[in-house]
Each structure stands twice: as structure tokens, then as C-alpha cells.
Design an enzyme around this catalytic site. Structure first.
Site, PDB file in Angstrom:
ATOM      1  N   GLU A  39     -23.226 -10.649  18.215  1.00  0.00           N
ATOM      2  CA  GLU A  39     -22.996  -8.977  17.581  1.00  0.00           C
ATOM      3  C   GLU A  39     -24.424  -8.500  17.026  1.00  0.00           C
ATOM      4  OE1 GLU A  39     -20.328 -10.377  14.346  1.00  0.00           O
ATOM      5  OE2 GLU A  39     -18.881 -11.223  15.872  1.00  0.00           O
ATOM      6  N   GLU A  71     -17.535  -4.792   9.880  1.00  0.00           N
ATOM      7  CA  GLU A  71     -17.370  -4.822  11.250  1.00  0.00           C
ATOM      8  C   GLU A  71     -17.774  -3.630  12.108  1.00  0.00           C
ATOM      9  OE1 GLU A  71     -16.550  -7.532  12.956  1.00  0.00           O
ATOM     10  OE2 GLU A  71     -15.625  -8.801  11.391  1.00  0.00           O
ATOM     11  N   HIS A 102     -21.245  -7.757  10.602  1.00  0.00           N
ATOM     12  CA  HIS A 102     -20.753  -8.417  11.972  1.00  0.00           C
ATOM     13  C   HIS A 102     -20.524  -6.893  12.903  1.00  0.00           C
ATOM     14  CE1 HIS A 102     -19.390 -12.576  10.974  1.00  0.00           C
ATOM     15  NE2 HIS A 102     -19.856 -11.957   9.639  1.00  0.00           N
TER      16      HIS A 102
HETATM   17  C1  BZS Z   1     -16.052 -11.322  13.509  1.00  0.00           C
HETATM   18  C2  BZS Z   1     -14.723 -10.956  12.724  1.00  0.00           C
HETATM   19  C3  BZS Z   1     -14.934 -11.850  11.403  1.00  0.00           C
HETATM   20  C4  BZS Z   1     -14.708 -13.440  11.737  1.00  0.00           C
HETATM   21  C5  BZS Z   1     -13.814 -11.368  10.668  1.00  0.00           C
HETATM   22  C6  BZS Z   1     -13.947 -11.952   9.174  1.00  0.00           C
HETATM   23  C7  BZS Z   1     -14.865 -11.112   8.270  1.00  0.00           C
HETATM   24  C8  BZS Z   1     -13.178 -12.842   8.692  1.00  0.00           C
HETATM   25  C9  BZS Z   1     -15.044 -11.491   6.939  1.00  0.00           C
HETATM   26  C10 BZS Z   1     -13.704 -13.336   7.227  1.00  0.00           C
HETATM   27  C11 BZS Z   1     -14.492 -12.520   6.474  1.00  0.00           C
HETATM   28  O1  BZS Z   1     -16.377 -12.331  13.895  1.00  0.00           O
HETATM   29  O2  BZS Z   1     -17.023 -10.298  13.505  1.00  0.00           O
HETATM   30  O3  BZS Z   1     -13.871 -13.720  12.557  1.00  0.00           O
HETATM   31  O4  BZS Z   1     -15.478 -14.158  11.112  1.00  0.00           O
HETATM   32 ZN    ZN Z   2     -18.778 -11.662  13.741  1.00  0.00          ZN
END
Ligand code: BZS
Ligand code: ZN
Ligand code: CA
Ligand code: CA
Length: 633
Positions: free
Chosen positions: A157, A362, A289
Site C-alpha cells: 500500500e 483506505e 491504508h
Molecule cells: C486493508 C484493509 C483493512 C484490512 C481493512 C480494515 C481497516 C480492517 C481497519 C479493520 C480496521 O488491508 O487495507 O483488512 O486490514
Molecule cells: Zn491495508
């Protein structure tokens, strides 16, 4: 990111001991689009391909190139994921580990009064985990609310390290230039860890092509892979709920125990050092992310909003701040579990264990396809500056996040304190007035004289106080709001601010509803199913005797129940046929829409039949229109 896509790639990764997600020549991963019926699914199986899973109209399979060509001849759209993965060359425009370290040192060297650099630990392979602190008097631990920004827990990312470095540059280069930035740097202490997973990043960027690598690069004593998803390795409800994997080859492997990954542990240990005298100094955190363009908040382990460890007020603070940021950057706001269940995420730990209000961005892009971890580096300036305003707003809450729901007196007491009390709601007709009572009551320390003012009023409306300065003795005073015939109908959040003579600032919020000509508003509350696939559903309302045009701030309140709003398009069509996009495939795999859209309809005659078109676009998901309300003025 889209997790399921990651799993598809993980399946490929299993085949190679090094865990590198590159293609096996004989055995590739394919995505077969628009698989609508079970019979077609069956046809794919008959072609001899192995089905990984079906998600959102796309069937993910493994098979041989000949099998893929056979299916293409039968009319299937078959994308070779393995090829796409292998074929994306590394863009040198992204910051690698050495460049990140150099940039962190450069910023610290260029702004010694504002920036200090430290190393909070080492990655599994021994790379330094660099951190910046940014504040005025940076060498002193001042009594200022602290904020934590983390990026790049997931290796591929890459846009996230750019965001973290852009933030550090913004806070330093704009200090003394932009008053809002100056204020933030003067009144907060900001910690930025731009690359939490440097080993993973180095691996992902290490060849000619990207490696689609997500996890860290940890190995066990026998040097066997223990590659761990750092965002599943945090201790709060670690591994509780099916939101991570116990299988080492999985892309969401949670590790053998919570904080088994040195990178997650180092960040955790740092966060714990910010407990001073038993009080956690960090009030707000953002973990960055890609991708999907979302703002997420805890909990991820449960779909419940209010649960042990999260009161309704605390949930509402997350929601209020998250939604405000999303309105600014155009991302979609949601509780993390609205995406999918995760356990062991940093956000769940920061909130669940440390009571730090925590969020995830994200970032770009919105759509999911295997290329989209890797947009060209040319998007960096646009996609990082896009978040500037959201992050400035974010920082303004750090002194008391509860202020976002008007509950600072109860949650962030000052030495000399009082609460302001007004009714939660008030209603006024266009051209009319309404009065309600307001009081200030001392809750701690000395009595104060509180001067009152209000913001958030509708244009053209005025507010009057029976007394502009009120004592903190709990006595009742009157607030009167006057509107004109031209005041726009709708719902407003009027914020009444008090400034006490001892300097204590307190607010209270009144949700003000301005009712107008009922002729200019229409609701359709009849459920209408939104078919799966390519045919649209249309709902209409008729405005008969409003006259004139819509307002510049006309609104549509929309409620849709849907299992995947990232496929959904919702358009408003005026009587004259102009289309206004309300929702255009935002929100990825999040469920449901419940949102107020504000539109400029001043170019449209009010009277006539207004249409709402809802189109799912891709097979695999469906839903229904619950209700929509059009308010023209
Ligand atoms: C990613 C998605 C991210 C994950 C989604 C997420 C964000 C889950 C915050 C929980 C809290 O990988 O970018 O799957 O870790
Ligand atoms: Zn991520
Ligand atoms: Ca400071
Ligand atoms: Ca401090």
C-alpha cells in the site's frame, strides 16, 4: 484493499515456498466476470478449473491457460490475474525504505525547532522503524493533546507512506504560513510512523515487478515463513471472530500470538510509553491504508456499534469525526466491520485497549482490481493533498473528541468548568421564529460569566439571546431564532458556543429543522427492489404546486438497503431530464446507504415528476430502496 482479492493472490503464493505471489506457469489465477447463474458457475467447473470463491459477480478460479481460452470462446470474460500481477513494473516514483529514512532525516534537519526524529525499534530483518514528532517546542513533552499517524502496515500500500510524508511536509512547510497549520503544530504533539512494515515494502519493491506483498517478512527459528499480517496481530480480541487466519500461508495470517510481529510490538510499546501518570496522551490516531476510499472506525471484530468497550457516545464520536473527514475527502464513512469482520487490527486495539479514538483511511483508488494497489506515482500529489482538509479537521478534535457530539463538559472537564444546556431539537417555519431555553451551570472550580454566540444557522436566519452574557448558576435564558421566507428548508446543526470568563469554552448543539412550504417536499416510502445486474429501478415523486426553481442547497435524504453499495449508482433526474449523480459506486463492499445529499437544483423548475434511478450494475448483489425524500427549498 479488497480482502478477497488478496486471498485470491494468496492462493497463488502458497505454491511458491518464498511466498512470492507470482504466477506458476501452468497454474494461474483467473477472475471470471459476470457469472450470473449457477449454470454458468457449473460450466466453469466443468471446464476443469478450480473455484476459489465467488464474490460480487466475479468467480475467482485457478486453472490452465487452455481452460481459460476455452471459456473465453464460450463468451466468458476471463481475466488472467497472474499475468496482471506479474506484469506491473515497479514505479520508482514511490518512496522505498532508504528514501523514507532519508526524507525523515531531511525534514528533521530542516526544521529542528519543530521536528524530532527517533527510532522506535527494528523490523524482523533489522530495519529501523522511524518516527517523527512534530510540535512547537518539540524537545519538550508539553501538556498538549497527542495524535498518532501510522502508515504502511501493509507492504504493497505504497501510497500510504507518501501520505504520511506529505503530512509531515505540510505541518512543517506551512508552519507560520497557514494559520490553521500553525495552530495545530502549536497546540498538538503529532507522532508520525511513515513505514511500519519496511521489510514488506522492501520485498514488494525488490524486483522489476511488484510482488503484491501484504504481510511482514518474519521467519521462525528454523527460518520457515511466519509472514504475518500486521493488521491482524494486535492484542485486542486477537483471533476472536473469524476476522483473521491461523494458516501461515494466508494473507491475513494473524501470527502465532498477539504482538508476535516485532513491527506491531514496537508500535504498541511506543503507544504504551505515551501513558503518562496513567493517562494516555494520544487522543486520536489514524492508520493509513489503500485502497477503496473509505474512512473506517472500530470495532472491526463485531458488527455491533455499541458493545462492551464502546458506549453509544464513544461510537457516535467515531462516527461524527469519521463522517466529517469523509465529507471532506470524498471517501465513504463506515464502521470497519461494515467492510468485513477483522480481528487483531490496530484500530480495535488503540480504542479497545487504550481508548484512543482511532480511524483508518483506505486511500485511492475507489475501484478494486488487481492493478489498483499500484496506481502510477503521478497520482501521489493529488491523492495526498486531497486529504489535507480532512486531516486539518481531524486535528481540531484532538483536545476533546467528545466535542464532536457536544459532550465535552462531561468528558473533558476543565479546572473551572460548566455545562451549557439547550434542547436537542427545535423546529421553525420559514418566515417564523422559535424560542427555547438555555442555561449554563458550573460543574467545577470557579463561577464564570459566559458570553454566548451561535454558528451553523441557516442563511438569512438570525439568533437572539435574552442575555449575551450568562452566569454559571443554572438560571434559564431564552434563545430566539428568526427565519425569513427565503430561508431554506432543511435540517441544521446550530452550535451555541460559550466562552467563560476563566477561558473555558463549551458548546451545545441544537438540531434545527426549518419547515417550509410542504408543497416543495416529497417522500416516497414505498420499498422498491433493486434488481441484481443491469436493469435499473426507478422511483418517482411528484411536486405539484411549489412553483419557481429548486434551491442551491436542495436535499435528497436517501435510505437504501444493499449488500454491496460499491456497485450501486443512484441518480436524481429532474422533470426537465437533467441527471444529478447522488451515489456513484462509492463505498466498496459496505452495506446500505443512509445519507443526506445536498444538490444545487437552482437551475431546475420545481414542479413536475422527479425520478430516482437505482442501478446495481454488476451481478452478485441486490437490495431495495427503502425511502427517499426530496426537499427542493
Ligand atoms: C486493508 C484493509 C483493512 C484490512 C481493512 C480494515 C481497516 C480492517 C481497519 C479493520 C480496521 O488491508 O487495507 O483488512 O486490514
Ligand atoms: Zn491495508
Ligand atoms: Ca508543543
Ligand atoms: Ca505531551
Amino acid at each position: 484493499m479488497r480482502l478477497l482479492l488478496a486471498l485470491a493472490l494468496a492462493v497463488v503464493a502458497v505454491a511458491t515456498p518464498a511466498g512470492v505471489a507470482t504466477a506458476q506457469p501452468e497454474h494461474r489465477s483467473y477472475a471470471i466476470r459476470n457469472v450470473k447463474t449457477l449454470e454458468q458457475d457449473e460450466a466453469v467447473r466443468k471446464a476443469g478449473m478450480e473455484v476459489d470463491y465467488f464474490e460480487h459477480g466475479i468467480l475467482y478460479v485457478k486453472g490452465k491457460p487452455e481452460q481459460a481460452s476455452a471459456l473465453r470462446k464460450q463468451g466468458f470474460k476471463v481475466d488472467d490475474l497472474s499475468l496482471t500481477v506479474a506484469a506491473t513494473p515497479v514505479d520508482p516514483g514511490y518512496t522505498d525504505f532508504a528514501e523514507m529514512a532519508a526524507e525523515v532525516n531531511r525534514i528533521a534537519g530542516a526544521f529542528p525547532a519543530l521536528v524530532s526524529k527517533s527510532v522506535i525499534g527494528q523490523s524482523f530483518e533489522g530495519r529501523d522503524l522511524h518516527m517523527l514528532k512534530i510540535s512547537d517546542n518539540v524537545g519538550t513533552d508539553e501538556d498538549e493533546p497527542e495524535m498518532l499517524f501510522t502508515a504502511n502496515q501493509h507492504a504493497r500500500e505504497h501510497l500510504t507512506v507518501e501520505m504520511a510524508l506529505a503530512l509531515a511536509n505540510l505541518l512543517t512547510t506551512q508552519y507560520g504560513v497557514d494559520p490553521k497549520i500553525t495552530e495545530i503544530v502549536n497546540t498538538r504533539e503529532i507522532w508520525i510512523i511513515p513505514m511500519v512494515n519496511p521489510d514488506g515494502v522492501t520485498h514488494d519493491l525488490g524486483g522489476a515487478n511488484y510482488q503484491h506483498w501484504r504481510k511482514n517478512r518474519q521467519r521462525d527459528a528454523a527460518s520457515n515463513p511466519l509472514f504475518t499480517d500486521l493488521n491482524r496481530n494486535w492484542a485486542y480480541k486477537w483471533g476472536c471472530c473469524g476476522g483473521s487466519s491461523g494458516s501461515k500461508s494466508s494473507d491475513t495470517y494473524r501470527g502465532p500470538s498477539a504482538f508476535s510481529a516485532p513491527e506491531a510490538k514496537a508500535v504498541k510499546d511506543f503507544v504504551l510509553t505515551r501513558r503518562v501518570g496513567g493517562v494516555q496522551q494520544i487522543k486520536l490516531a489514524l492508520d493509513i491504508h489503500t485502497f477503496s476510499e473509505l474512512v473506517l472506525w472500530p470495532f472491526g471484530y463485531t458488527t455491533s456499534t455499541v458493545v462492551s468497550g464502546m458506549t453509544a457516545d464513544q461510537y457516535n464520536v467515531h462516527k461524527a469525526i469519521g463522517t466529517e473527514m469523509a465529507l471532506s475527502n470524498g471517501y465513504w464513512p463506515a464502521q470497519a466491520s461494515g467492510l468485513y469482520i477483522t480481528d487483531g487490527s490496530i484500530d480495535d486495539w488503540l480504542w479497545g485497549d487504550q481508548k484512543i479514538f482511532s480511524f483508518t483511511f483506505e486511500m485511492f483508488p475507489k475501484e478494486s482490481n488487481p492493478l489498483e494497489f499500484y496506481p502510477p506515482a503521478s497520482v501521489i500529489p493529488v491523492e495526498t493533498s486531497r486529504n489535507r482538509d480532512a486531516l486539518v479537521r481531524f486535528a481540531t478534535w484532538a483536545d476533546c473528541p467528545y466535542r464532536s457530539i457536544g459532550k465535552e463538559a462531561a468528558n473533558c472537564p476543565a479546572a473551572n468548568d460548566y455545562s451549557l444546556t439547550a434542547p436537542a431539537t427545535a423546529t421553525v417555519a420559514q418566515g417564523g421564529n422559535t424560542s427555547f431555553s438555555l442555561s449554563a451551570a458550573k460543574t467545577a472550580g470557579a463561577d464564570q460569566l459566559v458570553s454566548l454566540s451561535a454558528t451553523g444557522m441557516p442563511a438569512g436566519a438570525t439568533v437572539g439571546f435574552s442575555s449575551f452574557s450568562v452566569p454559571t448558576d443554572g438560571s434559564a435564558h431564552t434563545v430566539t431564532i428568526n427565519t425569513t421566507a427565503a430561508t431554506t428548508q432543511g435540517t441544521y446543526t446550530v452550535v451555541i458556543t460559550g466562552v467563560g470568563s476563566a477561558g473555558t469554552v463549551r458548546t451545545t448543539r441544537v438540531t434545527l429543522t426549518v419547515t417550509g412550504k410542504p408543497e416543495c417536499t416529497a417522500t416516497n416510502g414505498t420499498d422498491l427492489s433493486i434488481p441484481d445486474g443491469t436493469s435499473k429501478a426507478t422511483s418517482t415523486v411528484t411536486i405539484a404546486s411549489c412553483g419557481g426553481n429548486g434551491h442551491t442547497t436542495a436535499t435528497v435524504q436517501l435510505k437504501v438497503v444493499h449488500s454491496y453499495i460499491g456497485d450501486l449508482r443512484v441518480n436524481l433526474i429532474s422533470p426537465s431530464g437533467t441527471t444529478f449523480a447522488l451515489h456513484d459506486r462509492n463505498g466498496g463492499p459496505v452495506n446500505n446507504i443512509d445519507r443526506l445529499y445536498t444538490l444545487d437544483l437552482s437551475g431546475e423548475a420545481a414542479d413536475g415528476v422527479w425520478k430516482l434511478d437505482l442501478l446495481d450494475g454488476v451481478s452478485g448483489d441486490s437490495g431495495k430502496l427503502d425511502t427517499w425524500t426530496l426537499t427542493l427549498r
